[in-house]
Design a protein around this motif. Sequence first.
Motif, short mmCIF file in Angstrom:
data_model
loop_
_atom_site.label_atom_id
_atom_site.label_comp_id
_atom_site.label_asym_id
_atom_site.label_seq_id
_atom_site.Cartn_x
_atom_site.Cartn_y
_atom_site.Cartn_z
N GLU A 134 -0.95 12.11 14.20
CA GLU A 134 -1.25 10.68 14.27
C GLU A 134 -1.60 10.12 12.89
O GLU A 134 -1.19 9.01 12.53
CB GLU A 134 -2.40 10.44 15.26
N ARG A 135 -2.35 10.90 12.10
CA ARG A 135 -2.69 10.46 10.76
C ARG A 135 -1.42 10.33 9.92
O ARG A 135 -1.24 9.34 9.20
CB ARG A 135 -3.66 11.46 10.10
N ALA A 136 -0.52 11.30 10.03
CA ALA A 136 0.74 11.25 9.27
C ALA A 136 1.56 10.03 9.67
O ALA A 136 2.14 9.35 8.82
CB ALA A 136 1.53 12.54 9.49
N LYS A 141 4.54 8.44 7.37
CA LYS A 141 5.39 9.61 7.13
C LYS A 141 6.35 9.79 8.30
O LYS A 141 6.02 9.53 9.45
CB LYS A 141 4.53 10.86 6.97
N THR A 142 7.56 10.24 7.97
CA THR A 142 8.55 10.53 9.00
C THR A 142 8.34 11.95 9.47
O THR A 142 8.31 12.89 8.66
CB THR A 142 9.98 10.37 8.43
N LEU A 143 8.19 12.11 10.77
CA LEU A 143 7.95 13.43 11.34
C LEU A 143 9.25 14.01 11.89
O LEU A 143 10.19 13.29 12.19
CB LEU A 143 6.91 13.33 12.45
N GLY A 144 9.28 15.30 12.02
CA GLY A 144 10.44 15.96 12.61
C GLY A 144 11.44 16.37 11.55
O GLY A 144 11.20 16.29 10.35
N ARG A 145 12.57 16.84 12.03
CA ARG A 145 13.62 17.29 11.13
C ARG A 145 14.17 16.13 10.32
O ARG A 145 14.28 15.01 10.81
CB ARG A 145 14.78 17.86 11.93
#
Length: 188
Positions: A134-136, A141-145
Amino acid sequence: MAVFGYARVSTTDQTTENQRLEIQAAGYVPEFWHADTVSGKAHARQRKEFGRMLDKLRAKDVLVVTKLDRLGRDAADVLATVRLLADMQVEVVVLQLGKTDLSSAAGKLLVMMLAAVAEMERDLLVERTQAGLERARAEGKTLGRPLKTTPEQRKAMIEGYAAKIAVSALARQYGVSRATVLSVVKPA
């Protein structure tokens, strides 16, 4: 009386070799070795190798594991597994606990307390992971691949698909799989 060794790791990046060495260092030489690579979220009976081992275990056999959490996913699962093994008259040795009779009243209490603590630790780990994600996200920030295509390529794929260019042709053109093209042109 046969000695069985059982180990579990969560991912294919991990190995059960350290658990095997720890069991051997404690003086046990398992005649049968069973190991699963499966998330700790899976109940003991849902694990392939654990199930195979249960089919082989007989009264007076000894099952050796390094830690209590190898026997189940949560307090209830660990307790049910220990009860099942006790009903089968299998001696369970958990190296983490020393030479404790898990079928005795004190052993059952110890199993319940340690399994509950392990479950709490697992829950706290999940909470910390979710808080980090959640902070990212909040930081943008883009999460995942990472995406395999650029925004321009995705736009061109959508236009090509609308112009009736085959999915296979688009996949070849952009060097990606058909599934990638479909995820772009037909998002879920």
